[in-house]
Design an enzyme around this catalytic site. Structure first.
Site, PDB file in Angstrom:
ATOM      1  N   HIS A 137      73.426  45.906 -53.462  1.00  0.00           N
ATOM      2  CA  HIS A 137      73.243  45.418 -52.095  1.00  0.00           C
ATOM      3  C   HIS A 137      71.823  44.918 -51.827  1.00  0.00           C
ATOM      4  O   HIS A 137      71.601  44.182 -50.878  1.00  0.00           O
ATOM      5  CB  HIS A 137      73.699  46.456 -51.066  1.00  0.00           C
ATOM      6  N   GLU A 188      61.849  56.210 -49.460  1.00  0.00           N
ATOM      7  CA  GLU A 188      62.814  56.606 -48.433  1.00  0.00           C
ATOM      8  C   GLU A 188      62.354  57.915 -47.821  1.00  0.00           C
ATOM      9  O   GLU A 188      61.848  58.796 -48.520  1.00  0.00           O
ATOM     10  CB  GLU A 188      64.186  56.806 -49.057  1.00  0.00           C
ATOM     11  N   LYS A 243      78.069  49.991 -57.489  1.00  0.00           N
ATOM     12  CA  LYS A 243      77.356  50.870 -58.395  1.00  0.00           C
ATOM     13  C   LYS A 243      77.807  52.315 -58.161  1.00  0.00           C
ATOM     14  O   LYS A 243      78.331  52.582 -57.077  1.00  0.00           O
ATOM     15  CB  LYS A 243      75.852  50.716 -58.227  1.00  0.00           C
ATOM     16  N   ARG A 249      94.701  56.810 -49.564  1.00  0.00           N
ATOM     17  CA  ARG A 249      95.716  57.862 -49.606  1.00  0.00           C
ATOM     18  C   ARG A 249      96.151  58.414 -48.237  1.00  0.00           C
ATOM     19  O   ARG A 249      97.335  58.647 -48.031  1.00  0.00           O
ATOM     20  CB  ARG A 249      95.217  59.003 -50.492  1.00  0.00           C
ATOM     21  N   ASP A 287      69.685  55.990 -59.688  1.00  0.00           N
ATOM     22  CA  ASP A 287      70.132  55.599 -58.357  1.00  0.00           C
ATOM     23  C   ASP A 287      69.426  54.337 -57.868  1.00  0.00           C
ATOM     24  O   ASP A 287      70.032  53.492 -57.218  1.00  0.00           O
ATOM     25  CB  ASP A 287      69.840  56.760 -57.385  1.00  0.00           C
ATOM     26  N   HIS A 309      68.462  48.546 -58.225  1.00  0.00           N
ATOM     27  CA  HIS A 309      67.744  47.822 -57.168  1.00  0.00           C
ATOM     28  C   HIS A 309      66.347  47.372 -57.625  1.00  0.00           C
ATOM     29  O   HIS A 309      65.941  46.239 -57.396  1.00  0.00           O
ATOM     30  CB  HIS A 309      67.585  48.697 -55.920  1.00  0.00           C
TER      31      HIS A 309
HETATM   32  C1  BG6 Z   1      71.730  53.155 -52.527  1.00  0.00           C
HETATM   33  C2  BG6 Z   1      71.360  54.497 -53.082  1.00  0.00           C
HETATM   34  O1  BG6 Z   1      72.141  52.294 -53.554  1.00  0.00           O
HETATM   35  O2  BG6 Z   1      70.603  52.606 -51.862  1.00  0.00           O
HETATM   36  C3  BG6 Z   1      70.862  55.419 -51.988  1.00  0.00           C
HETATM   37  O3  BG6 Z   1      72.486  55.071 -53.721  1.00  0.00           O
HETATM   38  C4  BG6 Z   1      69.745  54.769 -51.215  1.00  0.00           C
HETATM   39  O4  BG6 Z   1      70.432  56.653 -52.533  1.00  0.00           O
HETATM   40  C5  BG6 Z   1      70.134  53.363 -50.771  1.00  0.00           C
HETATM   41  O5  BG6 Z   1      69.472  55.577 -50.084  1.00  0.00           O
HETATM   42  C6  BG6 Z   1      68.956  52.639 -50.179  1.00  0.00           C
HETATM   43  O6  BG6 Z   1      69.382  51.443 -49.608  1.00  0.00           O
HETATM   44  P1  BG6 Z   1      68.566  50.752 -48.448  1.00  0.00           P
HETATM   45  O7  BG6 Z   1      69.292  49.490 -48.175  1.00  0.00           O
HETATM   46  O8  BG6 Z   1      68.561  51.707 -47.290  1.00  0.00           O
HETATM   47  O9  BG6 Z   1      67.188  50.544 -48.986  1.00  0.00           O
END
Ligand code: BG6
Length: 515
Positions: free
Chosen positions: A204, A242, A174, A64, A261, A266
């Site tokens: 990812h 994390e 996602k 936008r 999340d 993942h």
């Molecule tokens: C994302 C989550 O998909 O993955 C985040 O939404 C998270 O909350 C992240 O921090 C972690 O990814 P990575 O690659 O840093 O382990």
């Protein structure tokens, strides 16, 4: 797709050929957002830097804000300088890359904007040889997905692979829904405009080198697979820890929580790759068929006794890596009475022939002492304790630890005799580290995934049934948590989660590994 011999590149020694896709137009919806700046464009730039993008590859930012091509390029150059794996930006690579970088201003809900976009696409086919090939990357909140899909379809900007001709693909990020019902609805909308094989759902984690290496470790080596079952494995632990909190994503996290999340997507991917049967081929559907069988075999949480195998926590104020940090409820745009979980630990079972009664302990959390993703396979003890009666000898079960990130590598722990005249044992490790074995830094997950989309290979993307099956398994637990009068168990930021998570695994006579 063309297969070409590349110029010699020391990082790719031994790889004589690389797959290089045909040039296409990649349109990024949401080009002014964070994902585009931090991940997508830096990844594309690094691919260009490594000579992996085809000549003529075109990238169109669509959003936008009122930008022009030049302002967009300047902005992206800055982002690449900050975030690209191959930073700082190289002038010659950039000059060439920027020639294929454009910006179209528009509102995703206005047909007129799609018209302008389409004109630009047609022009690029003429000037850059993109041959009508389209990839739409929806880096936008999922509520925009239906309107974008509908307008792309209505404006005739989507081809049907059944009819041949240049391809159209769509990449979605996602969250793939909030629960089973919304995921089904999202998938239903997707298939009104696209066929399943045109849809690339990005998780990812699947783009991470170490995650892909799980398949190589298991299925390219003869020595692991014979032990990879209930006969030799006592239990498996998966940790996604994390140290960061929810940062500026309070509102998103309030509607998600760690289970949605991280665990639903993942961790399910990690679990599937660890537990799956060997696929019949290294091909998209063969691999995903086996992965989905694992999720389908997950045992339901015991109704009415969920807390015996699933606990949730929420961080309170504490200190992480030496820095004082606020509690979750004090984070920006988070309710001061929030009951959303920032930590979850679960004991799950894959009810099939290979894994019957082998517990998989999963845990994921924010504001834990450090960032680490780790999978550990804990083997059963030796069948006969030969050294038991020797004073001072305490043998330990073997552990195969797969470090997904950081310090990517694999370590096997076993007991060894301590040198000396008496029999004493001590655990030692045999280690493989990516950094020392391969020298080069592995590519970013998004680099690999963007390239795979251009190549049309969906092995590393989540299929519709994987996503829906994972929701079907997790939904009942989320429902119980939402209805529960109990808040999540508190844990101070900077600790390994609430005591209830330790109690859960200790009841089984086991302990969490400290990765
Ligand atoms: C994302 C989550 O998909 O993955 C985040 O939404 C998270 O909350 C992240 O921090 C972690 O990814 P990575 O690659 O840093 O382990």
């Amino acid at each position: 797709m063309t297969t070409v011999a590349l110029e010699p590149n020391p990082l790719r020694e031994g790889l004589e050929q690389e797959r290089v896709p045909d040039a296409s137009c990649l349109v990024i919806f949401g080009a002014s957002g964070d994902l585009t700046h931090r991940k997508l464009l830096p990844a594309l730039y690094s691919l260009a830097h490594d000579g992996l993008l085809p000549a003529g590859q075109t990238i169109i930012g669509f959003a936008r804000p009122d930008y022009g091509d030049e302002a967009f390029r300047a902005d992206i150059r800055k982002a690449c300088n900050e975030f690209a794996r191959t930073k700082p930006v190289d002038d010659a690579v950039w000059e060439n890359f920027a020639k294929g970088l454009f910006y179209v201003q528009g509102d995703f809900t206005e047909p007129e904007a799609y018209n302008r976009l389409n004109q630009k696409l047609t022009e690029c086919d003429r000037t850059r040889g993109t041959g009508g090939r389209r990839i739409y990357y929806l880096a936008v909140p999922p509520n925009f997905f239906p309107v974008i899909a509908e307008l792309l379809g209505a404006e005739g900007m989507v081809t049907d692979p059944e009819r041949g001709g240049p391809y159209t693909r769509v990449i979605i990020e996602k969250p793939f829904g909030h629960d089973l019902a919304t995921a089904r609805e999202l998938n239903r909308v997707a298939v009104t405009t696209f066929r399943e094989r045109q849809v690339f759902r990005i998780d990812h984690y699947l783009g991470k080198e170490t995650v892909q290496n799980l398949l190589v470790l298991r299925f390219a080596n003869g020595i692991f697979e014979p032990f990879w079952n209930r006969q030799y494995i006592d239990h498996v632990q998966l940790t996604v820890a994390e140290s960061i909190g929810v940062e500026k994503r309070g509102p998103y996290f309030e509607s998600a929580g760690i289970a949605r999340d991280i665990i639903q997507n993942h961790m399910m991917q990690l679990l599937s790759l660890v537990a799956m049967e060997p696929p019949v081929a290294f091909e998209a559907d063969a691999v995903r068929d086996e992965k989905v069988k694992v999720v389908r075999a997950l045992r339901d949480f015991p109704a009415g006794h969920e807390s015996s195998s699933a606990v949730r926590g929420q961080y309170t104020a504490g200190s992480v890596l030496g820095e004082a940090v606020p509690g979750y409820r004090q984070e920006e745009r988070v309710s001061p009475t929030s009951r959303v979980e920032t930590y979850a630990a679960m004991k799950v079972f894959v009810d099939n022939w290979r894994w019957a009664d082998v517990p998989f302990y999963l845990r994921a959390g924010k504001r834990l002492p450090k960032r680490v993703t780790d999978i550990s396979i804990h083997f059963r003890p030796a069948p006969y304790p030969l050294f038991k009666k020797v004073a001072g000898v305490r043998t330990q079960p073997n552990v195969l630890a797969i470090r997904i990130q950081p310090d990517e590598g694999i370590a096997l722990k076993f007991d060894s005799k301590v040198p000396g005249p008496t029999v004493r044992t001590a655990p030692v490790t045999m280690e493989f580290r990516y950094a020392t074995s391969f020298g080069a830094e592995p590519p970013e997950a998004y680099e690999r995934l963007l390239l795979e989309t251009m190549l049309g290979d969906s092995t590393l993307f989540a299929r519709r049934d994987e996503v829906e099956t994972a929701w079907a398994w997790l939904d009942p637990l989320l429902h119980v948590w939402e209805e529960s009068p109990e808040p999540p168990d508190p844990y101070p930021a900077g600790t390994w989660g609430p005591p209830s998570a330790d109690a859960m695994i200790e009841r089984d006579g086991r302990r969490w590994r400290r990765p």
